[in-house]
Design a protein around this motif. Structure first.
Motif, mmCIF file in Angstrom:
data_model
loop_
_atom_site.group_PDB
_atom_site.id
_atom_site.type_symbol
_atom_site.label_atom_id
_atom_site.label_comp_id
_atom_site.label_asym_id
_atom_site.label_seq_id
_atom_site.Cartn_x
_atom_site.Cartn_y
_atom_site.Cartn_z
ATOM 1 N N THR A 85 0.825 -1.209 0.000
ATOM 2 C CA THR A 85 0.000 0.000 0.000
ATOM 3 C C THR A 85 0.859 1.258 0.000
ATOM 4 O OG1 THR A 85 -0.061 0.112 2.395
ATOM 5 C CG2 THR A 85 -1.837 -1.103 1.326
ATOM 6 N N GLY A 86 2.178 1.091 0.051
ATOM 7 C CA GLY A 86 3.051 2.263 0.031
ATOM 8 C C GLY A 86 3.531 2.650 1.412
ATOM 9 N N GLN A 87 2.788 2.282 2.428
ATOM 10 C CA GLN A 87 3.181 2.609 3.795
ATOM 11 C C GLN A 87 4.216 1.586 4.246
ATOM 12 O OE1 GLN A 87 1.621 5.263 5.154
ATOM 13 N NE2 GLN A 87 3.146 5.189 6.769
ATOM 14 N N GLU A 88 5.183 1.993 5.050
ATOM 15 C CA GLU A 88 6.082 0.970 5.559
ATOM 16 C C GLU A 88 5.861 0.756 7.036
ATOM 17 O OE1 GLU A 88 9.872 2.404 4.102
ATOM 18 O OE2 GLU A 88 10.132 3.575 5.937
ATOM 19 N N MET A 89 6.262 -0.437 7.498
ATOM 20 C CA MET A 89 6.142 -0.731 8.926
ATOM 21 C C MET A 89 7.392 -1.463 9.381
ATOM 22 S SD MET A 89 5.349 -4.150 8.862
ATOM 23 C CE MET A 89 4.613 -5.345 7.764
ATOM 24 N N PHE A 90 7.539 -1.555 10.690
ATOM 25 C CA PHE A 90 8.698 -2.240 11.241
ATOM 26 C C PHE A 90 8.214 -3.494 11.955
ATOM 27 C CE2 PHE A 90 10.272 1.947 10.486
ATOM 28 C CZ PHE A 90 11.612 1.762 10.154
ATOM 29 N N LEU A 91 8.679 -4.627 11.458
ATOM 30 C CA LEU A 91 8.273 -5.891 12.064
ATOM 31 C C LEU A 91 9.255 -6.221 13.183
ATOM 32 C CD1 LEU A 91 6.086 -7.973 11.630
ATOM 33 C CD2 LEU A 91 7.614 -9.191 10.097
ATOM 34 N N LEU A 144 4.905 -11.402 17.378
ATOM 35 C CA LEU A 144 5.373 -10.251 16.591
ATOM 36 C C LEU A 144 4.710 -8.957 17.053
ATOM 37 C CD1 LEU A 144 4.863 -11.980 13.132
ATOM 38 C CD2 LEU A 144 7.070 -11.584 14.253
ATOM 39 N N ALA A 145 5.419 -7.872 16.849
ATOM 40 C CA ALA A 145 4.784 -6.553 16.954
ATOM 41 C C ALA A 145 4.980 -5.883 15.600
ATOM 42 C CB ALA A 145 5.417 -5.728 18.056
ATOM 43 N N ILE A 146 3.871 -5.475 15.010
ATOM 44 C CA ILE A 146 3.940 -4.786 13.715
ATOM 45 C C ILE A 146 3.792 -3.306 14.044
ATOM 46 C CG2 ILE A 146 2.876 -4.592 11.444
ATOM 47 C CD1 ILE A 146 1.601 -7.408 12.022
#
Ligand code: GTP
Length: 669
Positions: free
Chosen positions: A105-111, A124-126
């Motif tokens: 979707t274009g957004q980034e996250m930190f796994l 996990l924490a997303i």
């Protein structure tokens, strides 16, 4: 309370299998709030034991296998047996590694991947947004190098080839960049000069860096309590498209909410971030949040057992019964790990969190056995559900108006009644099309004022180039300053040709259309990728090509299961066949309808619309039927008047006779 099962669990909404697909809904149902069925299940009496946590494979081979009896916490009768298990002590958790994940979707996250001292699963924490950091990840480990820290994700800022330090301070010094002022506004903190000076960045990712405390969570006060979702693994719902539950949709929705843009500087009183000028390609930060992803598949009973439960459900048992018949608790989940992970991520304290759930047990459980995690008071109730589609659609019905065309019976014709669609979110809205006469423009403006309330009209979308769909753009742009008018490039090209047809419009609607409509500069911008976003929901313009003219589009609003179809579909009125006299053009229109139908929209809103007409998908077939019939009657008819009478006889209930007469004349022109 009589013999309640010791392991009765939180209510879980029963789901039909598969969930029914609703179609042909009326517009009054369009304010969707996808809250799920919250029925509680009748208490069932079953043996008071739970299964082994992880069943051993060889146990399956033992036909005489008896479930192992594992006592669970005795029931508090006041709680109606619906309490999740609370561990007496919070587990110890440790973030082993973190990695940046750009998403589709274009957004980034930190796994963030965690280990703990109560099971051997990788919970996990997303983490969305740059502000939330894990204490256990960032803590130095004996003997590690700067490279080791970067490999396990314990760095600040952005990784790039050749980076040598996990800390920004070091890079600042190497780059000769002074430290940022600690008092900079929140955008300044995120996108300040140091971030921009760090070369070269392969992504737009940036993380909070404040003076001296670069590894601390720094969730901005302006954003309110951070969003948190506690999600239990569901292979079937998330990976193999199961319709038995809504787990996949809930995960998507949580991610969407956490990716929404943070409050803008303008909406942040006292912030000096308003001075910040966005650089090209620079994104506003998202408000962020955390999805705690717990590996407790199937409400804790594991995938194999959940699949057995599904078979029992197909044999007629509800979800709770199925678990109990398999000698599992109705709900074997616990949330202590979630509480511990959230504390490690700096969540909680006086500020609290905003928990996205419909499950009141999660609220109690996430607070921890000793209320290690405080939820704001107003959140501690089942009513705190905040997810669900937040869009709605309102329709404006413009009545038929006279047109300067004389019908075969000598009376004056009427132009079709038309419907406009307003799609609104929480604070902003999109209007589809604008009608064309001055009086209509004023009436629409008044309706918008009333309907929008405090919301802003952010966008007007034009479905195609016919003047009756956009001539009020100049008026509405003046009346609603700041509104952006968009369409496809092909429609804009068509609009330019309509300006050249001023003489036609002036003849059939004399002195009714504003002169500004015919300015050669049309204040409509082409869409990039034919998509735009309303509060996180993507709206897509689909150009199907020819329908009642060329390059017609419909606006697809998947979140509302709706297509706003412009002139591709007609609802209860005669079709404008004037631009489709040949069979090839009629076939092209039918092909466009097929293309629209392939999107399977439940709600189909036609522009030209008989008052009281229902906005169902059946209008697609009704339009197709009309085109075929018109073509067939055109072959049989001897002249325009003959065709007119034949079509009238075939569709006596359709209105808009001026359009029918013009269409018949074009067929014999
Ligand atoms: N045993 C069993 N588990 C199911 C069934 N359907 C879904 N699940 C599991 O239920 C869990 C869903 O839990 P959550 O995502 O925490 O959602 P929830 O408990 O409905 O609560 P909220 O969504 O927060 O309101 C996942 O682990 C799914 O695999 C079912 O029919 N039987």
């Amino acid at each position: 309370m009589p013999d309640f099962p010791a392991h009765a669990s939180p209510a879980f909404p029963a789901v039909a299998s598969p969930r029914p697909q609703r179609r042909d809904r009326s517009v009054s149902e369009l304010h969707l709030d996808h809250k799920r069925d919250q029925r509680t299940h009748p208490p069932l009496v079953s043996p008071a034991f739970t299964p082994p946590h992880t069943p051993f494979p060889e146990e399956d081979l033992r036909h005489d296998r008896q479930p192992r009896s594992v006592p669970v916490e005795p029931l508090d009768h006041d709680t109606h047996g619906e309490q999740a298990r609370l561990l007496p002590k919070l587990p110890e958790v440790h973030c082993e590694v973190r990695a940046r994940i750009p998403t589709t979707t274009g957004q980034e996250m930190f796994l963030h991947l965690y280990h703990n001292n109560v099971d051997d699963k990788e919970h996990l924490a997303i983490v969305f947004g740059p502000h939330i950091r894990s204490k256990s990840l960032d803590a130095p480990r004996p003997g590690e190098t700067e490279r080791d820290r970067m490999i396990r994700g314990a760095y600040v800022g952005t990784l790039y080839p050749g980076r040598t330090s996990s800390r920004l301070d070091q890079i600042r010094r190497d780059a000769g960049v002074p430290s940022p002022r600690p008092s900079a506004g929140f955008l300044g903190q995120l996108n300040g000069p140091v971030q921009q000076a760090i070369p070269p960045s392969p992504s737009a990712s940036s993380e909070a860096s404040t003076d001296g405390s670069e590894f601390e969570s720094s969730y901005p006060l302006e954003f309110g309590p951070p969003l948190v979702r506690i999600h239990s693994e569901c292979y079937t719902g998330e990976t193999v498209w199961s319709a038995r539950c809504d787990c996949g949709e809930q995960l998507d929705e949580a991610a969407r909410l956490m990716s929404l843009p943070a409050p803008t500087p303008a909406s942040t009183p006292g912030s000096d971030a308003g001075e910040h000028q966005l650089l090209p390609n620079e994104r506003l930060p998202s408000c962020g949040g955390v999805i705690v992803y717990l590996r407790q598949e199937g409400r804790g009973i594991g995938l194999k057992e959940k699949l057995k439960a599904y078979n029992l459900q197909d044999l007629g048992h509800d979800t709770m019964e199925a678990n109990l018949l398999l000698r599992h608790p109705g709900d074997a989940r616990s949330y202590g790990l979630a509480t511990a992970l959230l504390l490690d991520l700096g969540m909680g304290g006086d500020r609290g969190i905003k928990l996205l759930t419909n499950n009141p047990e999660k609220v109690r459980a996430v607070e921890g056995p000793n209320r290690e995690q405080q939820l704001p008071k107003e959140q501690a109730s089942p009513a705190m559900s905040t997810y669900g589609v937040q869009l709605r659609a309102d329709l404006y019905n413009a009545p038929a108006i006279p047109i300067n065309i004389t019908l075969p019976d000598g009376t004056l014709g009427m132009w079709q009644p038309t419907v406009l669609t307003l799609i609104s979110g929480q604070t902003s809205a999109v209007l589809v099309d604008t009608l064309f006469t001055h009086d209509q423009g004023v009436a629409i403006g008044d309706w918008l004022d009333e309907t929008l309330g405090n919301k802003t009209l952010s966008t007007i979308y034009i479905t195609h180039g016919h003047g009756d769909h956009w001539f009020n753009v100049p008026y509405l742009v003046t009346r609603f300053p700041g509104v952006e008018v968009v369409s496809t490039q092909e429609s804009i090209d068509h609009m330019e040709s309509q300006v050249a047809e001023k003489a036609f419009w002036d003849t059939v609607f004399p002195n009714q259309i504003d002169a500004a409509a015919f300015n050669t500069t049309i204040p409509v911008k082409p869409l990039l990728d034919n998509k735009f976003v309303l509060e996180g929901y993507t709206l897509e313009a689909i150009n199907v090509g020819h329908s009642d003219t060329d390059n017609t589009t419909f606006l697809h609003v998947p979140a509302l299961d709706t297509a706003v179809t412009g002139d591709i579909v007609y609802n209860g009125v005669h079709l404008w066949m004037t631009e489709s006299p040949t069979q090839a053009e009629k076939d092209a229109w039918i092909k466009s309808l097929d293309e629209l139908e392939a999107f399977n929209p439940g709600v189909v809103i036609a522009s030209h619309h008989k008052p009281g007409g229902v906005d169902g998908a059946f209008n697609i077939e009704a339009t197709r039927d009309y085109i075929r019939k018109f073509g067939q009657l055109a072959k049989e008819a001897t002249n325009a008047k003959d065709l007119y009478e034949k079509v009238l006889a075939a569709y006596p209930e359709r209105i808009g006779l001026a359009v029918l007469w013009l269409s018949c004349m074009a067929q014999f022109a």
